[in-house]
Write an enzyme that holds these catalytic residues in place. Structure first.
Site, PDB file in Angstrom:
ATOM      1  N   HIS A  17       0.849  -1.197   0.000  1.00 38.65           N
ATOM      2  CA  HIS A  17       0.000   0.000   0.000  1.00 38.65           C
ATOM      3  C   HIS A  17       0.879   1.239   0.000  1.00 38.65           C
ATOM      4  O   HIS A  17       2.119   1.134  -0.044  1.00 38.65           O
ATOM      5  CB  HIS A  17      -1.021  -0.034   1.136  1.00 38.65           C
ATOM      6  N   HIS A  20       4.015   1.378   2.349  1.00 41.62           N
ATOM      7  CA  HIS A  20       5.198   0.651   1.860  1.00 41.62           C
ATOM      8  C   HIS A  20       5.826   1.418   0.689  1.00 41.62           C
ATOM      9  O   HIS A  20       7.041   1.512   0.566  1.00 41.62           O
ATOM     10  CB  HIS A  20       4.831  -0.752   1.367  1.00 41.62           C
ATOM     11  N   CYS A 125       2.109  -9.606  21.370  1.00 41.69           N
ATOM     12  CA  CYS A 125       1.210  -9.043  20.355  1.00 41.69           C
ATOM     13  C   CYS A 125       1.513  -9.728  19.021  1.00 41.69           C
ATOM     14  O   CYS A 125       2.632  -9.615  18.512  1.00 41.69           O
ATOM     15  CB  CYS A 125       1.398  -7.526  20.225  1.00 41.69           C
ATOM     16  N   CYS A 128       2.533  -7.259  16.180  1.00 44.90           N
ATOM     17  CA  CYS A 128       3.930  -6.764  16.222  1.00 44.90           C
ATOM     18  C   CYS A 128       4.920  -7.921  16.139  1.00 44.90           C
ATOM     19  O   CYS A 128       6.105  -7.703  15.939  1.00 44.90           O
ATOM     20  CB  CYS A 128       4.212  -6.027  17.524  1.00 44.90           C
ATOM     21  N   CYS A 142      -2.204  -2.909  22.575  1.00 39.71           N
ATOM     22  CA  CYS A 142      -1.064  -2.534  21.739  1.00 39.71           C
ATOM     23  C   CYS A 142      -1.400  -1.195  21.070  1.00 39.71           C
ATOM     24  O   CYS A 142      -2.461  -1.061  20.461  1.00 39.71           O
ATOM     25  CB  CYS A 142      -0.833  -3.606  20.684  1.00 39.71           C
ATOM     26  N   HIS A 145      -1.828  -1.884  17.109  1.00 36.84           N
ATOM     27  CA  HIS A 145      -2.852  -2.806  16.597  1.00 36.84           C
ATOM     28  C   HIS A 145      -4.156  -2.739  17.368  1.00 36.84           C
ATOM     29  O   HIS A 145      -5.142  -3.364  16.955  1.00 36.84           O
ATOM     30  CB  HIS A 145      -2.289  -4.231  16.557  1.00 36.84           C
ATOM     31  N   LYS A 294      -3.347   5.675  11.270  1.00 33.41           N
ATOM     32  CA  LYS A 294      -2.295   5.114  10.413  1.00 33.41           C
ATOM     33  C   LYS A 294      -2.909   4.229   9.325  1.00 33.41           C
ATOM     34  O   LYS A 294      -3.778   3.410   9.618  1.00 33.41           O
ATOM     35  CB  LYS A 294      -1.344   4.274  11.274  1.00 33.41           C
ATOM     36  N   LYS A 297      -3.231  -2.358   6.865  1.00 34.65           N
ATOM     37  CA  LYS A 297      -4.147  -3.407   6.428  1.00 34.65           C
ATOM     38  C   LYS A 297      -5.122  -3.758   7.539  1.00 34.65           C
ATOM     39  O   LYS A 297      -6.319  -3.913   7.313  1.00 34.65           O
ATOM     40  CB  LYS A 297      -3.326  -4.639   6.048  1.00 34.65           C
TER      41      LYS A 297
HETATM   42  N1  MSP Z   1       8.651  -7.085   8.405  1.00 40.85           N
HETATM   43  C1  MSP Z   1       8.794  -5.969   9.243  1.00 40.85           C
HETATM   44  C2  MSP Z   1      10.094  -5.247   8.940  1.00 40.85           C
HETATM   45  C3  MSP Z   1      11.332  -6.062   9.049  1.00 40.85           C
HETATM   46  S1  MSP Z   1      12.732  -5.181   8.574  1.00 40.85           S
HETATM   47  C4  MSP Z   1      13.988  -6.103   9.041  1.00 40.85           C
HETATM   48  C5  MSP Z   1       7.631  -5.020   9.040  1.00 40.85           C
HETATM   49  N2  MSP Z   1       6.953  -5.134   7.907  1.00 40.85           N
HETATM   50  S2  MSP Z   1       5.709  -4.210   7.471  1.00 40.85           S
HETATM   51  O1  MSP Z   1       5.173  -4.791   6.270  1.00 40.85           O
HETATM   52  O2  MSP Z   1       4.817  -4.027   8.549  1.00 40.85           O
HETATM   53  O3  MSP Z   1       6.359  -2.861   7.046  1.00 40.85           O
HETATM   54  C6  MSP Z   1       6.519  -1.796   7.943  1.00 40.85           C
HETATM   55  C7  MSP Z   1       7.075  -0.642   7.163  1.00 40.85           C
HETATM   56  O4  MSP Z   1       6.218  -0.332   6.048  1.00 40.85           O
HETATM   57  C8  MSP Z   1       7.171   0.665   7.926  1.00 40.85           C
HETATM   58  O5  MSP Z   1       8.301   0.745   8.747  1.00 40.85           O
HETATM   59  C9  MSP Z   1       7.205   1.633   6.773  1.00 40.85           C
HETATM   60  O6  MSP Z   1       8.427   1.562   6.140  1.00 40.85           O
HETATM   61  C10 MSP Z   1       6.144   1.060   5.854  1.00 40.85           C
HETATM   62  N3  MSP Z   1       4.808   1.478   6.234  1.00 40.85           N
HETATM   63  C11 MSP Z   1       3.736   0.678   6.445  1.00 40.85           C
HETATM   64  N4  MSP Z   1       2.649   1.460   6.724  1.00 40.85           N
HETATM   65  C12 MSP Z   1       2.990   2.746   6.723  1.00 40.85           C
HETATM   66  C13 MSP Z   1       2.292   3.967   6.883  1.00 40.85           C
HETATM   67  N5  MSP Z   1       0.994   4.019   7.128  1.00 40.85           N
HETATM   68  N6  MSP Z   1       2.987   5.106   6.760  1.00 40.85           N
HETATM   69  C14 MSP Z   1       4.322   5.120   6.468  1.00 40.85           C
HETATM   70  N7  MSP Z   1       5.008   3.989   6.303  1.00 40.85           N
HETATM   71  C15 MSP Z   1       4.380   2.786   6.455  1.00 40.85           C
HETATM   72  O7  MSP Z   1       7.417  -4.206   9.910  1.00 40.85           O
END
Ligand code: MSP
Length: 649
Positions: A17, A20, A125, A128, A142, A145, A294, A297
């Site tokens: 999304h 990411h 959690c 997380c 949390c 979440h 935020k 998903k």
């Molecule tokens: N798998 C772990 C990361 C491991 S790294 C060794 C993880 N994955 S995640 O799919 O949840 O991705 C989190 C990351 O996605 C955030 O740190 C950020 O880079 C990005 N984002 C996900 N949602 C976001 C927002 N709503 N806003 C900004 N960035 C976001 O955590």
């Protein structure tokens, strides 16, 4: 110099999304910028594929974990090219090489005595994928979440994180830019001011099998964070590949604040235990929110990058993300803001500068870059360009993309003003002024060349198009080498331009409005012309006495501000000579700060109307300029300063 920049590896329990996409766009932009500066760059992203969350998601989809992770990982991989994101490496934690490396590191840390077996009760959690401390909870839930964590008691393996607490604190103090922006460094230091607990790094196979088996006890799999963080090393072929030697010393990680703790505490202590040098920098950004929450998903409020690209174009989305979010702070997603940025900054400022300049070159010099006069002392645009480049470089290095872009847009705005103040269309008419005309045109076209160099990391597709239009190859050093060709006067006279389409077609806001609103507008329009005013006009001709009824005056703008929730309107406070408020649909063409003190023409005796809840007491006049299929408004002014309120005869 070398650069190694990484994004988090994303969980495959959700499709990509905008959140990411933002992190990955930033990493791509930074990689491209460092390449422009002459660096050898490695940019890595990938997917995180083990753990409870993924196993659960696969089960829900009735797929085996392997099938499931292959499918979702492929979605991430195929999204990035749509955004012109070009990673050098896409790593998956299910890669054989990664699994082997994680196991060899676990063995090493275990042999060192930094991993021990113990019983543990904690609040876990699933979202997380980690145990939370009581202090982290908000109302027992949390904070990310909004779920109540499960209390779990288990025998597990633990990593002696606490043994490295002081070393980490010392490192952060000795390296002030280790974690930026500063607010996150402070957050980490505050966390480290309390004693650190050791980290539980295993899960019993009785509870979870979808993970990397511990090399020293096959009844356990590795905790997903201990597995995932190691990707930053496996991607370089740790321990013996050349790339590891080349890049580890310059590693920079990019994350959002949700995963600050694993990156700023777990990971450095793991690295210290391995006996490796710490990464160089951790860059932390805020969240993209939708209505203050935020985007995620689990909340179900996600925006898909593919849809945005389809609607607005890839470069608009890249630009919007970098221009709208102040790195480190949260930002609210708003589709109207994308349209406003596209129309004002891209179509109007940059697009028009490009089309006006190149159109003049085709008209006045047959599409050939002219020679600037050697004796002409006009260095105005060169001076602005020097300042803009220096600010841009400094801010790009500091991950202050918003400021870097503001600096570039200052230059664009000066160049647009330069056209108006130098009036090339008047210079062409006077043969004694042709040398001057050539200098003016050279300055403008060289500004375009510099813009296509500076904006390349943010707008790669547009810059390729601009370069082509300037008669340059996409890979010409003039548009790809900021270190050697970032100075002024590099574009050679004699270069032949090529015609290209408009850079950014404007978004027609009217078309974007839902049909209901359009209908309402039509109805209102009918009323105001025919029934309210009762204007009698035949074939568009009006009588003089009808015209006389319109009271036109000169008004001085005393204040100007944007109107909340509107990308079109500005609220102007004018003196005419009495103070009145006028709401004008000029936000796409003027910045409030540029309007202060300007004298404009207003219709002073219009029936007041409410626009976005503000009563508008009049109307400003503006010329509607149609150019290259685009239209814009230019305010009507007076040719000399006059007392506010003077009537227009
Ligand atoms: N798998 C772990 C990361 C491991 S790294 C060794 C993880 N994955 S995640 O799919 O949840 O991705 C989190 C990351 O996605 C955030 O740190 C950020 O880079 C990005 N984002 C996900 N949602 C976001 C927002 N709503 N806003 C900004 N960035 C976001 O955590």
């Amino acid at each position: 110099m070398t650069t190694y920049i990484t994004t988090p590896i994303y969980y495959v329990n959700a499709q990509p999304h905008l959140g990411h996409a933002y992190t990955t766009i930033v990493a791509d932009t930074y990689s491209r910028f460092r390449r422009l500066m002459g660096d050898t760059v490695r940019f890595q992203t990938g997917t995180d594929e083990h753990g409870d969350k993924i196993a659960e998601a696969a089960e829900k989809e009735n797929e085996s974990p392997n099938e499931y992770v292959d499918r979702i990982s492929a979605m991430f991989r195929s999204t990035w090219p749509l955004l012109d994101i070009e990673p050098d490496n896409f790593i998956r934690t299910t890669d054989k090489k990664h699994v082997e490396t994680v196991q060899s590191i676990l063995q090493k840390v275990y042999d060192k005595g930094d991993i021990y077996f113990d019983k543990y009760t904690g609040l876990y959690c699933t979202g997380c994928e980690r145990f939370l401390t009581e202090k982290e909870l908000e109302d027992g839930r949390c904070p990310d979440h909004k779920t109540v964590p499960d209390e779990i008691t288990e025998e597990n393996y633990f990593f002696r994180m606490s043994a490295y607490q002081q070393d980490l604190i010392d490192h952060i103090h000795a390296n002030p830019d280790f974690i930026t922006p500063q607010r996150y460094k402070n957050e980490v230091l505050s966390f480290l001011s309390e004693p650190l607990e050791d980290l539980c790094i295993s899960r019993p196979t009785s509870r979870l099998t979808w993970g990397i088996p511990l090399p020293f006890d096959d009844k356990f799999v590795t905790y997903v964070w201990f597995d995932a963080l190691i990707n930053y090393l496996t991607g370089l072929g740790y321990p013996d590949a050349e790339q590891f030697e080349e890049y580890w010393g310059v590693a920079e990680h990019l994350i959002a604040k949700d995963i600050l703790k694993p990156h700023a505490i777990y990971w450095p202590t793991m690295i210290l235990s391995m006996g490796l040098p710490l990464y160089q920098k951790l860059h932390v950004h805020g969240y993209w929110n939708v209505d203050e929450t935020k985007m995620s998903k689990s909340i179900g409020n996600v925006i898909r990058p593919a849809e945005l690209i389809e609607e607005y174009g890839v470069d608009t989305i890249r630009y919007f993300c970098l221009r709208e979010m102040s790195f480190g702070l949260d930002s609210s997603f708003n589709a109207d803001a994308i349209i406003a940025r596209k129309n004002a900054d891209l179509a109007n400022d940059l697009g028009n500068l490009y089309s006006r300049t190149t159109a003049m070159l085709f008209k006045y010099t047959d599409g050939v870059v002219p020679k600037a006069s050697k004796t002409d002392t006009d260095t105005l645009l060169k001076d602005f360009a020097d300042v803009a480049s220096a600010n841009y470089i400094e801010n790009m290095n500091d991950f202050k993309f918003q400021r870097a872009l503001q600096a570039v847009w200052e230059l664009i705005s000066h160049a647009n003003k330069y056209i108006v103040s130098n009036e090339p269309w008047a210079l062409i008419k006077d043969p004694t002024q042709h040398e001057r005309l050539h200098t003016v045109l050279y300055n403008l076209v060289e500004t375009l060349r510099l813009l296509s160099l500076l904006l390349q990391p943010i707008l790669p597709g547009t810059c390729d198009k601009m370069a082509k239009g300037l008669g340059l190859a996409e890979d010409s050093p003039l548009v790809t080498d900021l270190k050697e060709y970032g100075g002024w006067g590099m574009l050679e006279s004699g270069t032949r331009l090529e015609k290209v389409d408009a850079l950014f077609p404007r978004v027609d806001i009217k078309k974007k409005q839902p049909p209901v609103k359009q209908e309402q507008k039509k109805k209102n329009k009918g009323k105001s012309v025919a029934s309210k005013k009762g204007a009698e006009c035949v074939d568009g001709v009006i009588q003089f006495d009808q015209f006389q009824k319109v009271e036109l005056r000169v008004a001085t703008i005393a204040a100007a501000e944007t109107v909340k929730k509107s990308d079109r309107l500005l609220k102007l406070t004018v003196n005419a000579p009495e103070e009145r408020v006028i709401v004008a649909g000029i936000a796409e063409y003027y910045r409030p700060e540029d309007l202060l003190g300007m004298q404009v023409l207003i219709v002073a005796n219009l029936q007041p109307v409410k626009l976005m809840g503000i009563e508008s007491q009049g109307m400003v006049l503006a010329a509607k300029v149609e150019e290259d299929g685009n239209s814009r408004l230019v305010l009507s002014t007076v040719s000399a300063t006059v007392p506010a309120g003077s009537s227009v005869a």
